[in-house]
Every structure is written in C-alpha cells, then in structure tokens.
Design a protein around this motif. Structure first.
Motif, short mmCIF file in Angstrom:
data_model
loop_
_atom_site.label_atom_id
_atom_site.label_comp_id
_atom_site.label_asym_id
_atom_site.label_seq_id
_atom_site.Cartn_x
_atom_site.Cartn_y
_atom_site.Cartn_z
N ILE A 1 0.84 -1.20 0.00
CA ILE A 1 0.00 0.00 0.00
C ILE A 1 0.88 1.25 0.00
CG2 ILE A 1 -1.62 1.33 1.40
CD1 ILE A 1 -2.82 -1.38 2.27
N LYS A 2 1.93 1.25 0.82
CA LYS A 2 2.83 2.40 0.84
C LYS A 2 3.49 2.59 -0.52
CE LYS A 2 3.91 2.06 5.77
NZ LYS A 2 4.95 1.77 6.78
N LEU B 1 -8.31 1.63 -9.89
CA LEU B 1 -7.66 0.65 -9.03
C LEU B 1 -8.73 -0.21 -8.37
CD1 LEU B 1 -5.18 -0.56 -7.66
CD2 LEU B 1 -5.37 1.22 -5.92
N ILE B 2 -8.76 -1.49 -8.72
CA ILE B 2 -9.76 -2.42 -8.22
C ILE B 2 -9.19 -3.16 -7.01
CG2 ILE B 2 -11.26 -4.36 -8.80
CD1 ILE B 2 -10.73 -3.52 -11.81
N ILE B 3 -9.88 -3.02 -5.88
CA ILE B 3 -9.40 -3.65 -4.65
C ILE B 3 -10.53 -4.48 -4.05
CG2 ILE B 3 -7.65 -1.91 -4.14
CD1 ILE B 3 -9.58 -0.54 -2.30
N TYR B 4 -10.14 -5.48 -3.25
CA TYR B 4 -11.10 -6.36 -2.60
C TYR B 4 -10.94 -6.20 -1.09
CZ TYR B 4 -11.69 -8.06 -7.28
OH TYR B 4 -11.95 -8.11 -8.62
N PRO B 5 -11.80 -5.41 -0.45
CA PRO B 5 -11.61 -5.06 0.96
C PRO B 5 -11.57 -6.25 1.91
CG PRO B 5 -13.24 -3.63 -0.06
CD PRO B 5 -12.95 -4.72 -1.05
N GLN B 6 -12.19 -7.37 1.51
CA GLN B 6 -12.17 -8.56 2.39
C GLN B 6 -10.95 -9.45 2.13
OE1 GLN B 6 -16.36 -9.35 1.30
NE2 GLN B 6 -16.71 -9.67 3.48
N PHE C 1 -14.06 -6.54 6.66
CA PHE C 1 -13.45 -5.69 5.66
C PHE C 1 -12.13 -5.18 6.24
CE2 PHE C 1 -17.39 -6.21 3.79
CZ PHE C 1 -17.52 -5.53 2.59
N LYS C 2 -11.03 -5.47 5.55
CA LYS C 2 -9.70 -5.16 6.07
C LYS C 2 -9.34 -3.69 5.86
CE LYS C 2 -8.17 -9.92 5.49
NZ LYS C 2 -7.15 -10.84 4.93
N ILE C 3 -8.44 -3.21 6.69
CA ILE C 3 -8.15 -1.78 6.76
C ILE C 3 -7.38 -1.25 5.55
CG2 ILE C 3 -5.92 -1.96 7.94
CD1 ILE C 3 -8.80 0.53 8.68
N GLY C 4 -6.77 -2.14 4.75
CA GLY C 4 -5.96 -1.68 3.61
C GLY C 4 -6.72 -0.79 2.65
N SER C 5 -7.99 -1.11 2.39
CA SER C 5 -8.77 -0.27 1.48
C SER C 5 -8.98 1.11 2.07
CB SER C 5 -10.11 -0.93 1.17
OG SER C 5 -10.80 -1.26 2.37
N GLY C 6 -9.14 1.18 3.39
CA GLY C 6 -9.30 2.49 4.04
C GLY C 6 -8.04 3.31 3.98
N VAL C 7 -6.88 2.65 4.11
CA VAL C 7 -5.60 3.36 4.01
C VAL C 7 -5.42 3.93 2.61
CG1 VAL C 7 -3.10 3.11 4.10
CG2 VAL C 7 -4.53 1.97 5.81
N LEU C 8 -5.71 3.13 1.58
CA LEU C 8 -5.60 3.62 0.21
C LEU C 8 -6.54 4.78 -0.04
CD1 LEU C 8 -5.27 0.36 -1.91
CD2 LEU C 8 -3.61 2.21 -1.76
N TYR C 9 -7.77 4.65 0.39
CA TYR C 9 -8.76 5.72 0.22
C TYR C 9 -8.28 7.01 0.86
CZ TYR C 9 -12.94 8.43 1.47
OH TYR C 9 -13.84 9.44 1.66
#
Length: 247
Positions: A130-131, A147-152, A164-172
C-alpha cells in the motif's frame, strides 16, 4: 443426469476460456508488449469472450448495473469468484489490481497484469504494498486508471461473513480518491472452487461513489454496510437462502 450434463458443459466451458486466454495472449502479444493499450485491448476482448460463451455454454447470463467509473478512482468490490473480476475489469476502461506476487510468474496472466499497471504484493506484506502504491501514484509513475481492490482480501462464498480489512481504508485516505463500491451475486453461479457452473443471472452492480475526504473509520463502516447490503439484495433477487448456500 441433468447435473452430470451441466458438469460436462462446465468442464468444456473452462477448457474453452483458459484455452482462449492463451490464444489471445499470443495473438495480442506483439501489440501488448509495446503498448498498454494493446494489453488492455487483449484483456477486454477476453472478458467479452468469457461473458459471451458463458451464456450459451453453461447458461450464465451476465449483467452490469450502475455506472462503471471512467476516471481515476478506487473500486472496492465484493469478491465471490473469478467472474466478478471479469465483469468489473471488462466494464472499466483501464482497470488495474493489487495482485499476489506469485501471479507475476503465471503464463500470460502475469505478463499482461504487469503491463496494464497491476502492483504485485508479497503475502503478509500488504502494508508495504500500500505504501508503494501511494508513493508510485504520487510520483506519477503508476499508469492512470481504476484501481480495483477487494476489501475482504479474498474470495468469500455467498452467505459467509468476513471482515473488511483496513488496507482499502488506508488507500482511500492516502490517495485522496473517490471510491466506487461494487456488489455482486456471482458466487451463486460461478463458485470460488470446483468445476460446476450453474445457470442464472450473475450481476455486478456499481454503487454510488463515496467521495474522498471521509476519515478512515467512517469510510470503512460505510463501505462495508453498502457493499454487504447491496450484495445481499442481489443474492436474494437470485433466490439465495441459507439452504442453498455455496460454501
């Protein structure tokens, strides 16, 4: 007897689509190796082929609802099987994924994925990926697109609960882009495992976008609520209940 015939049709269908993946990969390769446009054209053509043959070979009709985005956004999608990848990617002009690093070495898939702008991720090192994605976008090196992501984080069978994992929130939060949630019911007809494909209407629905600027916690709660609610509605529309759940 009917199930046996459907299983055989499903097997032929799978041989067809993966065989055609190789054929199209070779045919488009001279264009794709020099041009991202060529790589995207190859991938979009294959997605169309899968949808067309699924209809008459195994009885899976496909439908994309809502408005597929064409600007630079995050698409945060429910992931039930390979079919939702095909429907979402085939509906947007320049889709790209954060993908498992092992796929880099897969014939055809790996080469084309890198060419269209996918970012390989090491298992267990998603925060580093993500970084890297944030850094690449900020420096303008990453190919523009959706960018297509799968939050789960993985394929989830219909009816199964998963966070739902936090990575999508970090990217957003870090990229400052709008997010377009996407719901689906495709796992009812194209399960995450096995050969059998079941007739029916497989749907991916693009939901109203979540505008940039929310805090991470608010975004994650809203994303989970909207994706799950819409996916449950689509599955109910298809006749899903606990007794016919695909595990």
């Amino acid at each position: 007897m009917r199930d046996a015939v459907q299983w055989l049709r499903s097997l032929v269908f799978l041989v067809n689509i993966y065989g055609m993946m190789g054929v199209m990969g070779i045919v488009f390769f001279p264009w794709a190796i020099f041009s991202r446009t060529g790589a995207l054209a190859a991938c979009h053509t294959w997605c169309w082929w899968v949808r067309w043959t699924a209809r008459w070979m195994v009885g899976i009709r496909t439908e994309v609802r809502g408005t597929p985005p064409s600007d630079e956004v995050l698409i945060a999608a429910k992931h039930q099987s390979f079919l939702d990848i095909i429907l979402i990617f085939g509906s947007v002009p320049a889709g790209k994924f954060i993908m498992k690093r092992e796929l880099m070495w897969a014939p055809v898939i790996g080469q084309y994925a890198l060419k269209i702008g996918c970012v390989p991720v090491d298992r267990g090192k998603r925060s580093i990926a993500i970084k890297r994605m944030v850094r690449d976008v900020a420096k303008g090196r990453q190919a523009p697109g959706q960018l297509i992501i799968y939050p789960q984080g993985t394929r989830i069978a219909p009816g199964v609960q998963a966070p739902f994992k936090i990575g999508s929130g970090v990217l957003y939060e870090e990229l400052g882009q709008d997010c377009v949630p996407a719901a689906t019911n495709v796992g009812l007809f194209w399960p995450r495992k096995g050969i059998m494909r079941k007739p029916g209407l497989a749907v991916v629905e693009f939901l109203p976008r979540i505008e940039a600027g929310l805090d991470k916690g608010t975004f994650m709660a809203r994303l989970a609520d909207e994706v799950e609610e819409a996916s449950n509605r689509l599955m109910k529309e298809a006749g899903f209940n606990a007794e016919n759940r695909d595990g």
